[in-house]
Design an enzyme around this catalytic site. Structure first.
Site: not given
Length: 474
Positions: A290, A354, A447
């Site tokens: 991320s 995602d 995610h």
């Protein structure tokens, strides 16, 4: 005193701490953005595109809201984590209630090696994949993903995992200073994977924690700096990496006092120089999930800016997971050429739908572009190299129904995967709850670090062969 922007040819910086409500509203009706107190841009800068001014408005408003709810959000996060660990420390909810009646409740310690973060409860696996050995094409990717996953935990937990479960050397966990938020908001840790004939250092940047307003502000900050002839870079990520208010990106800095921790880029750079200097055969890799992935690819960008030849030559690879876009097309081409010149391999992992790799938008308003080798994995954890992940901008109306259908099958898979792949892949009720949320917002559970761990373990090693060619997703 303003930031020394001599490293950039142009810039547009948003300053939510200086915004006033009516001034913010005014930006929707006036193209003279440079006249707004909360926008720092070269004199005479205008923005005729309403869509871009609207995005600036949303960015500032979102950051103001996040700043306003920072303390209650942090409190909620701490309470949730403490509750989860309280139940875990007492084995289960029933035993917790029984211990409460007896007056001998086991209270968790936030700094202990047994305390798990909120994200840690999504996937409790700590062991490396035993089927992958050094030299395997997937080894660095699998190790990088596990390092990215545990980076969300506290120092004691990470140290215990690295030493006791991975039999590697723990080099330290660090908090780094963000000069714009005036607090330590960036975290990373280093480990050393060393044998008689193998020596690799891993730098793992922590991603955005769910209840951390400061990190979310960095994500939503669409400020940008343009490197001279080399493209525009996301300002929020630059600030988190170590951009300084007064000095910008000088090649060398002198720490004036010990009132705050060091800056991520400079501190890690010096640690790597010292570590690599002890063994000329040692190499290092950079990784992150991320927001951590964004910092991972920007770290070598500043090394290139500063012409750090040694560190560029010894960089063995960059592995990012669920990474957002970090710059425009010009910056992407600049990075691809420099990574090629220094023989640095960069793998950008994207799982399913995602939403984070599909932000900020790649459109006429924002013009953010991905670059590098994109490894895209579907819900069967089958991977392929593509030029761009499918449905590149998350909120595409045409992609909504297929994403919801896919999320439904991911929910079904959570009940069946342990029978097909083994007990190591069993999903708990905590993650299944988020799979249900994914039926409404598919990009959230996609995610999770769990799916990226599965992708590195179940995907094919052939994707890491140098001759593999990308596929056109269209």
């Amino acid at each position: 005193m303003g930031c020394n922007k001599s490293f950039s040819s142009s810039y547009m910086l948003l300053k939510p701490e200086e915004v006033r409500f009516f001034d913010l509203i005014h930006i929707l009706f006036s193209s003279d953005i440079e006249k707004r107190k909360f926008v720092d841009a070269p004199e005479g800068t205008t923005e005729k595109s309403f869509q871009r001014r609207w995005l600036m408005f949303v960015s500032i408003l979102t950051q103001k809201i996040l700043q306003f709810v920072a303390k209650p959000l942090s409190f909620v996060g701490s309470t949730v984590e403490m509750g989860l660990n309280l139940v875990s420390s007492n084995r289960n909810l029933f035993v917790l209630l029984l211990n409460a009646l007896r007056g001998n409740v086991v209270k968790p310690d936030k700094t202990s090696a047994s305390f798990l973060s909120f994200l840690g409860y999504w996937d409790k696996r700590v062991q490396l994949d035993s089927s992958i050995e050094r030299g395997d094409g997937k080894y660095n990717a699998a190790l990088s993903m596990m390092a990215s996953k545990v980076s969300y935990e506290n120092k004691a937990y990470i140290e215990a995992i690295v030493k006791d479960h991975w039999n590697m050397e723990f080099l330290g966990f660090y908090d780094f200073w963000n000069d714009y938020q005036e607090k330590a908001t960036t975290q990373a840790f280093l480990l050393r994977d060393k044998t008689a004939d193998y020596d690799t250092i891993v730098v793992a940047f922590r991603g955005t924690e769910p209840f951390d307003s400061d990190a979310w502000c960095s994500d939503f900050d669409i400020s940008w700096y343009e490197l001279k002839r080399d493209g525009k870079i996301h300002g929020g990520f630059m600030k988190s990496l170590g951009l300084q208010k007064n000095d910008g990106w000088p090649k060398n800095i002198t720490k004036k006092d010990d009132s705050h921790p060091g800056f991520a880029y400079y501190a890690i750079r010096e640690m790597l120089k010292e570590l690599l200097g002890k063994n000329e055969k040692a190499r290092y890799i950079i990784t992150g999930h991320s927001f951590g992935g964004a910092l991972s690819i920007l770290f070598p960008a500043i090394l290139i800016l500063h012409k750090e030849k040694l560190l560029l030559e010894r960089l063995d690879g960059i592995y990012t997971f669920g990474q957002p876009r970090v710059g425009d097309e010009t910056f992407g081409k600049f990075m691809e050429q420099n990574l090629k010149d220094h023989n640095i391999r960069y793998f950008r992992f994207v799982y399913g739908n995602d939403m984070v790799p599909r932000l900020p938008y790649d459109d006429k308003a924002l013009m953010f572009k991905h670059f590098g080798t994109c490894l895209y994995y579907n819900r069967f954890y089958e991977g392929k190299i593509v030029e761009e992940e499918p449905n590149k901008n998350y909120f595409s109306p045409l992609g909504a129904i297929p994403m919801i259908i896919n999320a439904f099958f991911e929910l079904i898979r959570s009940f069946t995967i342990k029978y097909k792949k083994g007990p190591d892949y069993q999903e708990g009720s905590f993650l299944r709850l988020f799979r249900i949320i994914g039926l409404v917002i598919p990009g959230i559970p996609a995610h999770s670090t769990l799916d990226y761990v599965n992708a590195t373990r179940l995907g094919s090693s052939e994707l890491f062969l140098p001759h593999t060619q990308p596929e056109n997703p269209n």
